[in-house]
Design a protein around this motif. Sequence first.
Motif, PDB file in Angstrom:
ATOM      1  N   GLU A   1       0.857  -1.175   0.000  1.00 39.27           N
ATOM      2  CA  GLU A   1       0.000   0.000   0.000  1.00 39.27           C
ATOM      3  C   GLU A   1       0.896   1.229   0.000  1.00 39.27           C
ATOM      4  O   GLU A   1       1.906   1.258   0.715  1.00 39.27           O
ATOM      5  N   PRO A   2       0.576   2.239  -0.773  1.00 40.86           N
ATOM      6  CA  PRO A   2       1.413   3.433  -0.797  1.00 40.86           C
ATOM      7  C   PRO A   2       1.612   4.061   0.588  1.00 40.86           C
ATOM      8  O   PRO A   2       2.663   4.611   0.877  1.00 40.86           O
ATOM      9  N   LYS A   3       0.627   3.926   1.460  1.00 37.10           N
ATOM     10  CA  LYS A   3       0.728   4.524   2.796  1.00 37.10           C
ATOM     11  C   LYS A   3       1.621   3.732   3.746  1.00 37.10           C
ATOM     12  O   LYS A   3       1.898   4.180   4.841  1.00 37.10           O
ATOM     13  N   LYS A   4       2.086   2.557   3.315  1.00 35.02           N
ATOM     14  CA  LYS A   4       2.937   1.745   4.183  1.00 35.02           C
ATOM     15  C   LYS A   4       4.269   2.431   4.455  1.00 35.02           C
ATOM     16  O   LYS A   4       4.865   2.252   5.503  1.00 35.02           O
TER      17      LYS A   4
ATOM     18  N   GLN B   1       7.009   9.267   2.049  1.00 34.67           N
ATOM     19  CA  GLN B   1       7.531   9.696   0.754  1.00 34.67           C
ATOM     20  C   GLN B   1       9.052   9.560   0.726  1.00 34.67           C
ATOM     21  O   GLN B   1       9.622   9.161  -0.288  1.00 34.67           O
ATOM     22  N   GLU B   2       9.715   9.855   1.840  1.00 38.82           N
ATOM     23  CA  GLU B   2      11.170   9.728   1.913  1.00 38.82           C
ATOM     24  C   GLU B   2      11.601   8.268   1.812  1.00 38.82           C
ATOM     25  O   GLU B   2      12.649   7.961   1.259  1.00 38.82           O
ATOM     26  N   GLU B   3      10.805   7.348   2.350  1.00 41.03           N
ATOM     27  CA  GLU B   3      11.135   5.923   2.278  1.00 41.03           C
ATOM     28  C   GLU B   3      10.888   5.357   0.881  1.00 41.03           C
ATOM     29  O   GLU B   3      11.577   4.440   0.447  1.00 41.03           O
ATOM     30  N   TRP B   4       9.906   5.916   0.178  1.00 41.59           N
ATOM     31  CA  TRP B   4       9.594   5.430  -1.168  1.00 41.59           C
ATOM     32  C   TRP B   4      10.686   5.767  -2.175  1.00 41.59           C
ATOM     33  O   TRP B   4      10.926   5.007  -3.108  1.00 41.59           O
ATOM     34  N   LYS B   5      11.342   6.923  -2.021  1.00 38.41           N
ATOM     35  CA  LYS B   5      12.325   7.371  -3.017  1.00 38.41           C
ATOM     36  C   LYS B   5      13.404   6.324  -3.296  1.00 38.41           C
ATOM     37  O   LYS B   5      13.616   5.954  -4.451  1.00 38.41           O
ATOM     38  N   PRO B   6      14.134   5.818  -2.281  1.00 36.82           N
ATOM     39  CA  PRO B   6      15.164   4.811  -2.595  1.00 36.82           C
ATOM     40  C   PRO B   6      14.576   3.487  -3.076  1.00 36.82           C
ATOM     41  O   PRO B   6      15.177   2.797  -3.904  1.00 36.82           O
ATOM     42  N   ILE B   7      13.393   3.148  -2.584  1.00 39.43           N
ATOM     43  CA  ILE B   7      12.752   1.901  -3.019  1.00 39.43           C
ATOM     44  C   ILE B   7      12.451   1.987  -4.516  1.00 39.43           C
ATOM     45  O   ILE B   7      12.766   1.078  -5.288  1.00 39.43           O
ATOM     46  N   LEU B   8      11.842   3.087  -4.935  1.00 36.62           N
ATOM     47  CA  LEU B   8      11.482   3.241  -6.342  1.00 36.62           C
ATOM     48  C   LEU B   8      12.714   3.341  -7.234  1.00 36.62           C
ATOM     49  O   LEU B   8      12.725   2.787  -8.341  1.00 36.62           O
TER      50      LEU B   8
ATOM     51  N   MET C   1       8.676   5.851 -14.456  1.00 35.91           N
ATOM     52  CA  MET C   1       8.972   5.954 -13.033  1.00 35.91           C
ATOM     53  C   MET C   1       8.342   7.199 -12.432  1.00 35.91           C
ATOM     54  O   MET C   1       7.834   7.161 -11.308  1.00 35.91           O
ATOM     55  N   ALA C   2       8.350   8.296 -13.174  1.00 27.91           N
ATOM     56  CA  ALA C   2       7.712   9.527 -12.691  1.00 27.91           C
ATOM     57  C   ALA C   2       6.213   9.312 -12.522  1.00 27.91           C
ATOM     58  O   ALA C   2       5.608   9.798 -11.557  1.00 27.91           O
ATOM     59  N   SER C   3       5.615   8.578 -13.431  1.00 29.49           N
ATOM     60  CA  SER C   3       4.185   8.290 -13.349  1.00 29.49           C
ATOM     61  C   SER C   3       3.866   7.466 -12.105  1.00 29.49           C
ATOM     62  O   SER C   3       2.911   7.753 -11.383  1.00 29.49           O
ATOM     63  N   ILE C   4       4.682   6.464 -11.831  1.00 29.70           N
ATOM     64  CA  ILE C   4       4.483   5.636 -10.633  1.00 29.70           C
ATOM     65  C   ILE C   4       4.704   6.465  -9.382  1.00 29.70           C
ATOM     66  O   ILE C   4       3.921   6.395  -8.424  1.00 29.70           O
ATOM     67  N   SER C   5       5.738   7.286  -9.372  1.00 24.95           N
ATOM     68  CA  SER C   5       6.034   8.144  -8.213  1.00 24.95           C
ATOM     69  C   SER C   5       4.895   9.112  -7.943  1.00 24.95           C
ATOM     70  O   SER C   5       4.498   9.318  -6.782  1.00 24.95           O
ATOM     71  N   ASN C   6       4.352   9.701  -8.995  1.00 25.52           N
ATOM     72  CA  ASN C   6       3.219  10.624  -8.829  1.00 25.52           C
ATOM     73  C   ASN C   6       2.008   9.907  -8.250  1.00 25.52           C
ATOM     74  O   ASN C   6       1.307  10.451  -7.400  1.00 25.52           O
ATOM     75  N   TYR C   7       1.750   8.697  -8.723  1.00 29.62           N
ATOM     76  CA  TYR C   7       0.614   7.934  -8.192  1.00 29.62           C
ATOM     77  C   TYR C   7       0.816   7.645  -6.711  1.00 29.62           C
ATOM     78  O   TYR C   7      -0.087   7.878  -5.895  1.00 29.62           O
ATOM     79  N   ILE C   8       1.990   7.158  -6.333  1.00 26.24           N
ATOM     80  CA  ILE C   8       2.240   6.810  -4.936  1.00 26.24           C
ATOM     81  C   ILE C   8       2.160   8.049  -4.051  1.00 26.24           C
ATOM     82  O   ILE C   8       1.538   8.033  -2.989  1.00 26.24           O
ATOM     83  N   THR C   9       2.737   9.149  -4.518  1.00 26.54           N
ATOM     84  CA  THR C   9       2.692  10.392  -3.749  1.00 26.54           C
ATOM     85  C   THR C   9       1.247  10.867  -3.568  1.00 26.54           C
ATOM     86  O   THR C   9       0.878  11.358  -2.500  1.00 26.54           O
ATOM     87  N   SER C  10       0.423  10.683  -4.571  1.00 27.66           N
ATOM     88  CA  SER C  10      -0.974  11.124  -4.477  1.00 27.66           C
ATOM     89  C   SER C  10      -1.770  10.300  -3.471  1.00 27.66           C
ATOM     90  O   SER C  10      -2.782  10.754  -2.966  1.00 27.66           O
TER      91      SER C  10
END
Length: 105
Positions: free
Chosen positions: A67-70, A73-80, A94-103
């Motif tokens: 889940e994106p909320k798991k 945003q700082e933890e997602w950056k290195p994972i992505l 990758m930008a599209s996926i990052s935007n979705y997760i951030t949203s």
Amino acid sequence: MKSKILTLTAVTMLLVSCGTKKAPTASTAPVTPAVTETVKATELTPELAAGKNLYENSCARCHKLYEPKKFSQEEWKPILTRMQKKAHLDDTQMASISNYITSQL
């Protein structure tokens, strides 16, 4: 001949027992979250929907989806960043996926 039949029967039984899916006996998920997820999916812009689609199709090929909320945003950056190389995604994807997760945070 008898040993061949017994061996074939044993192998068949093994394959059949390994290949069947067992249906869950009781659903543990409440009905309300499914409705909430449906509402979120309809509220996505086309760009975010494309990011969600990429996330689900690219990432789920190798592992379960988180889940994106798991993560924050700082933890997602290195994972992505790490997963971009493994999934062979270009910067636009990758930008599209990052935007979705951030949203979804």
